[in-house]
Design a protein around this motif. Sequence first.
Motif, short mmCIF file in Angstrom:
data_model
loop_
_atom_site.label_atom_id
_atom_site.label_comp_id
_atom_site.label_asym_id
_atom_site.label_seq_id
_atom_site.Cartn_x
_atom_site.Cartn_y
_atom_site.Cartn_z
N LEU A 145 1.70 -6.04 -0.31
CA LEU A 145 1.79 -6.86 0.75
C LEU A 145 1.93 -8.32 0.54
CD1 LEU A 145 2.07 -6.70 3.83
CD2 LEU A 145 -0.35 -6.83 4.20
N ARG A 190 2.71 -11.19 8.50
CA ARG A 190 2.26 -9.88 8.47
C ARG A 190 3.02 -8.98 9.76
NH1 ARG A 190 -2.51 -7.18 6.05
NH2 ARG A 190 -2.72 -5.06 7.32
N TYR A 213 5.68 -6.20 9.93
CA TYR A 213 5.68 -4.96 10.65
C TYR A 213 6.27 -4.61 11.83
CZ TYR A 213 2.04 -3.74 7.05
OH TYR A 213 1.24 -3.33 5.83
N ARG A 214 6.96 -5.56 12.56
CA ARG A 214 7.67 -5.62 13.43
C ARG A 214 9.10 -5.25 13.11
NH1 ARG A 214 5.59 -9.52 16.33
NH2 ARG A 214 6.67 -11.14 15.27
N ILE A 244 9.84 -3.62 10.29
CA ILE A 244 9.66 -2.17 9.99
C ILE A 244 9.94 -1.27 10.96
CG2 ILE A 244 8.11 -0.29 8.65
CD1 ILE A 244 7.14 -2.77 6.96
N PRO A 287 10.92 0.42 4.84
CA PRO A 287 9.69 0.85 4.95
C PRO A 287 8.79 0.73 3.69
CG PRO A 287 11.04 2.60 5.00
CD PRO A 287 11.84 1.22 4.82
N GLN A 288 7.39 0.69 3.79
CA GLN A 288 6.68 0.72 2.82
C GLN A 288 6.65 2.32 2.31
OE1 GLN A 288 5.83 0.32 5.99
NE2 GLN A 288 3.63 0.51 6.41
#
Length: 82
Positions: free
Chosen positions: A17, A28, A32-33, A35, A42-43
């Motif tokens: 990250l 951060r 994530y928003r 993604i 995506p992770q």
Amino acid sequence: MEKYRMAYQSPLRMMRLDEVLALTGLSRATLYRKIAAGTFPPQHKLNERCCGWRAGEVDIWLRNPISFTLADLKRDANRDAA
């Protein structure tokens, strides 16, 4: 950010990250928003409490961050397979 700039790295290398945030300049929350919206790769789950991003997928996003979609990952994969 300079500590993350290196010579050629494998596109399969997993990035954590902090490295992704430093490289992209995103917060951060924004990461994530994006993604969730499908506008950032995506992770991938590495183990129970650890995720990472493939360097090659982040690189695809960096080439076109404004109009990136998950379809870009599929297109790039198809191009590599051909």
